[in-house]
Design a protein around this motif. Sequence first.
Motif, PDB file in Angstrom:
ATOM      1  N   THR A  13      49.144  45.501  43.463  1.00  0.00           N
ATOM      2  CA  THR A  13      48.770  45.200  42.077  1.00  0.00           C
ATOM      3  C   THR A  13      47.291  45.463  41.834  1.00  0.00           C
ATOM      4  OG1 THR A  13      48.352  42.892  42.556  1.00  0.00           O
ATOM      5  CG2 THR A  13      50.561  43.454  41.875  1.00  0.00           C
ATOM      6  N   THR A  15      45.968  44.591  38.189  1.00  0.00           N
ATOM      7  CA  THR A  15      45.551  43.905  36.973  1.00  0.00           C
ATOM      8  C   THR A  15      46.024  42.461  37.002  1.00  0.00           C
ATOM      9  OG1 THR A  15      45.737  46.002  35.785  1.00  0.00           O
ATOM     10  CG2 THR A  15      45.564  44.007  34.453  1.00  0.00           C
ATOM     11  N   ILE A  16      45.067  41.538  36.861  1.00  0.00           N
ATOM     12  CA  ILE A  16      45.361  40.112  36.927  1.00  0.00           C
ATOM     13  C   ILE A  16      44.866  39.440  35.649  1.00  0.00           C
ATOM     14  CG2 ILE A  16      44.966  37.961  38.189  1.00  0.00           C
ATOM     15  CD1 ILE A  16      44.378  39.711  40.691  1.00  0.00           C
ATOM     16  N   VAL A  18      43.988  36.134  33.940  1.00  0.00           N
ATOM     17  CA  VAL A  18      43.620  34.786  34.381  1.00  0.00           C
ATOM     18  C   VAL A  18      43.701  33.864  33.171  1.00  0.00           C
ATOM     19  CG1 VAL A  18      41.905  33.355  35.529  1.00  0.00           C
ATOM     20  CG2 VAL A  18      42.142  35.760  36.185  1.00  0.00           C
ATOM     21  N   LEU A  36      37.857  38.156  42.736  1.00  0.00           N
ATOM     22  CA  LEU A  36      38.906  39.175  42.650  1.00  0.00           C
ATOM     23  C   LEU A  36      38.383  40.458  42.008  1.00  0.00           C
ATOM     24  CD1 LEU A  36      41.823  36.821  41.643  1.00  0.00           C
ATOM     25  CD2 LEU A  36      41.562  37.999  43.845  1.00  0.00           C
ATOM     26  N   TYR A  41      40.034  44.338  41.583  1.00  0.00           N
ATOM     27  CA  TYR A  41      41.074  44.011  40.617  1.00  0.00           C
ATOM     28  C   TYR A  41      40.469  43.985  39.216  1.00  0.00           C
ATOM     29  CZ  TYR A  41      43.794  42.491  44.652  1.00  0.00           C
ATOM     30  OH  TYR A  41      44.453  42.447  45.844  1.00  0.00           O
ATOM     31  N   ILE A  43      40.297  42.089  35.936  1.00  0.00           N
ATOM     32  CA  ILE A  43      40.535  40.728  35.476  1.00  0.00           C
ATOM     33  C   ILE A  43      40.648  40.741  33.952  1.00  0.00           C
ATOM     34  CG2 ILE A  43      39.525  38.411  35.310  1.00  0.00           C
ATOM     35  CD1 ILE A  43      40.539  39.276  38.135  1.00  0.00           C
ATOM     36  N   ASP A  79      49.946  42.718  36.074  1.00  0.00           N
ATOM     37  CA  ASP A  79      50.722  42.547  37.299  1.00  0.00           C
ATOM     38  C   ASP A  79      50.904  41.067  37.635  1.00  0.00           C
ATOM     39  OD1 ASP A  79      50.918  45.373  37.888  1.00  0.00           O
ATOM     40  OD2 ASP A  79      48.820  45.291  38.497  1.00  0.00           O
ATOM     41  N   ILE A  80      49.797  40.350  37.693  1.00  0.00           N
ATOM     42  CA  ILE A  80      49.808  38.940  38.084  1.00  0.00           C
ATOM     43  C   ILE A  80      49.254  38.100  36.939  1.00  0.00           C
ATOM     44  CG2 ILE A  80      48.895  37.204  39.692  1.00  0.00           C
ATOM     45  CD1 ILE A  80      48.592  39.428  41.769  1.00  0.00           C
ATOM     46  N   ASP A  82      47.638  34.722  36.715  1.00  0.00           N
ATOM     47  CA  ASP A  82      47.017  33.681  37.541  1.00  0.00           C
ATOM     48  C   ASP A  82      46.694  32.494  36.629  1.00  0.00           C
ATOM     49  OD1 ASP A  82      45.773  32.363  39.633  1.00  0.00           O
ATOM     50  OD2 ASP A  82      43.943  33.563  39.549  1.00  0.00           O
ATOM     51  N   TRP A 106      51.384  33.160  39.180  1.00  0.00           N
ATOM     52  CA  TRP A 106      50.693  32.516  40.294  1.00  0.00           C
ATOM     53  C   TRP A 106      50.068  31.221  39.785  1.00  0.00           C
ATOM     54  CZ3 TRP A 106      49.381  35.272  45.085  1.00  0.00           C
ATOM     55  CH2 TRP A 106      48.678  34.458  46.003  1.00  0.00           C
ATOM     56  N   LEU A 133      44.622  32.122  44.825  1.00  0.00           N
ATOM     57  CA  LEU A 133      44.658  33.576  44.957  1.00  0.00           C
ATOM     58  C   LEU A 133      43.471  34.097  45.761  1.00  0.00           C
ATOM     59  CD1 LEU A 133      46.140  36.162  44.221  1.00  0.00           C
ATOM     60  CD2 LEU A 133      45.252  35.958  41.926  1.00  0.00           C
TER      61      LEU A 133
END
Length: 141
Positions: A13, A15-16, A18, A36, A41, A43, A79-80, A82, A106, A133
Amino acid sequence: MTSTTIPALLTETRTIAVVGLSAQTNRPSHEVAAYLQSKGYRIIPVNPTYAGTIILSEHCYPTLTTAAKVLSEEGVTIDIVDCFRRPEHMAAIVQEAIAVRARCVWMQRGIIEPVAAAAAEKGGLYVVMDKCLMIEHKRLS
């Protein structure tokens, strides 16, 4: 639960989003996101309190849905997701995460919400609960 692992997730992954990211540098959400980001990544800040501002050089969105819509215009997917929100907020966040077709929800350390986790898994998301994470990334690096 979709079949994946934390190491695979962190490798595959980029792209996160938050959710609950604070602009205050002394907050755990900011520390984790900055870490991150330093590891490559992208964010995506999601926090209605800071919507329209810039956090960690990225535009902050009021909702996950709004962020996903704008990012899709750039050809970017989340993707995630968080989460730095209390357990009682997880059900709504999970519904948004499913709707935007995120890969994983997550829930950070201290966030345990089995009903929301079950809904996320039923919706095809990989679920991580009660883990940081940043700590997991450091442990696997």
